[in-house]
Scaffold this motif. Structure first.
Motif, short mmCIF file in Angstrom:
data_model
loop_
_atom_site.label_atom_id
_atom_site.label_comp_id
_atom_site.label_asym_id
_atom_site.label_seq_id
_atom_site.Cartn_x
_atom_site.Cartn_y
_atom_site.Cartn_z
N SER A 1 60.68 28.46 77.05
CA SER A 1 60.95 29.88 76.76
C SER A 1 62.15 30.36 77.56
N ALA A 2 62.20 29.99 78.83
CA ALA A 2 63.30 30.45 79.68
C ALA A 2 64.65 29.92 79.19
N ILE B 1 65.72 31.77 75.66
CA ILE B 1 66.05 33.19 75.65
C ILE B 1 67.55 33.45 75.78
N GLY C 1 63.13 36.29 80.47
CA GLY C 1 63.58 34.92 80.71
C GLY C 1 63.47 34.53 82.17
N SER D 1 59.83 33.91 83.04
CA SER D 1 59.38 32.61 82.53
C SER D 1 59.92 31.47 83.38
N THR E 1 58.17 39.57 74.72
CA THR E 1 59.13 38.96 73.79
C THR E 1 58.63 39.05 72.36
#
Length: 271
Positions: free
Chosen positions: A150-151, A154, A186, A189, A211
């Protein structure tokens, strides 16, 4: 673990299908000037179909094909990213800094293909054989991998949102929401990816939930933006407004990314 992998396959499939609609609209608007523009338009429905079979059968059928196609999707995304940069650099006046900035502003969106790259990687994560994944998961649990995923996904999404909203002059103040808050999600995460603390779980859950919520709100605003254009959803105006108005399916990529994170965090809660 199987449940989480099935959920990842579902999210990858749905996100690929939605991104394909946006991709088709953008390439159609560009007149398919290059033959390569047909590749993602033709390939990604096949990827989505294989993903759907994998998700419905819980990975018992189609998983190997879906994994291979997901690998091909990452390759297509990489080539697409390179081609978008070439498309910007090949426009007239690229040797002049101001003209280059203009070309980047109104040329092909430079970071857009990276969204397919993220989906391809998620498809690979959903289909890699347990025996092959075991050495990695023994060191890094799946939920921490998803937090890192996820990080990493983003920033390119945030870059495209920021540039498109800036190009639209932030006509609606709500356009600032993803631009200002996605980097925070971000960062949360990313920090959660290096920690097993309970606070990391709560932070990652909050970031993923926000998100996903941003994606839902953005879709609503984009659909309303289409409605406000001349002719709205009337048959004679709809296609023109769809191609030239706010991209309605684009924010749903945030929904997919957020749901993937929430699925991983839910797996942690179940232990």
């Amino acid at each position: 673990m199987r449940r989480l992998r099935t959920q990842m396959a579902v999210i990858t499939t749905a996100s690929t299908a939605l991104l394909w609609v946006d991709n088709l609209s953008e390439h159609y608007r560009g007149g398919f000037q290059r033959k390569l523009m047909y590749v993602p338009v033709v390939a990604n429905p096949v990827v989505a179909a294989a993903g759907a079979v994998t998700a419905v059968t819980g990975g018992r059928r189609g998983a190997r094909l879906f994994g291979l196609l997901s690998g091909a999707q990452t390759l297509i995304a990489t080539v697409g990213f390179i081609e978008h940069q070439r498309g910007i650099l090949n426009r007239p006046g690229h040797h002049q800094p101001r003209q280059l900035l203009f070309n980047a502003w109104y040329g092909p969106p430079s970071a857009a293909p990276l969204q397919y790259l993220g989906l391809g990687l998620m498809g690979l994560m959903a289909t890699v054989p347990p025996s092959a994944a075991a050495p990695v998961l023994a060191r890094i649990p799946i939920h921490r991998l998803m937090r890192a995923f996820s990080a990493l996904n983003i920033p390119p999404l945030w870059g495209e949102i920021g540039y498109l909203h800036a190009r639209g002059a932030f006509q609606n103040p709500a356009q600032w929401l993803p631009v200002l808050t996605l980097p925070v999600a971000g960062a949360m995460s990313a920090l959660a990816a290096i920690s097993e603390a309970d606070t990391a779980h709560k932070a990652a859950t909050a970031a993923s939930g926000w998100t996903a919520l941003l994606g839902v709100l953005g879709t609503g605003f984009h659909l309303y933006g289409l409605h406000r254009r001349y002719g709205g959803y009337r048959r004679g105006s709809f296609l023109f407004n769809w191609l030239n108005g706010p991209p309605a399916p684009a924010p749903l990529q945030m929904v997919g990314l957020g749901l993937a994170g929430l699925a991983a965090e839910r797996a942690v809660s179940r232990g």
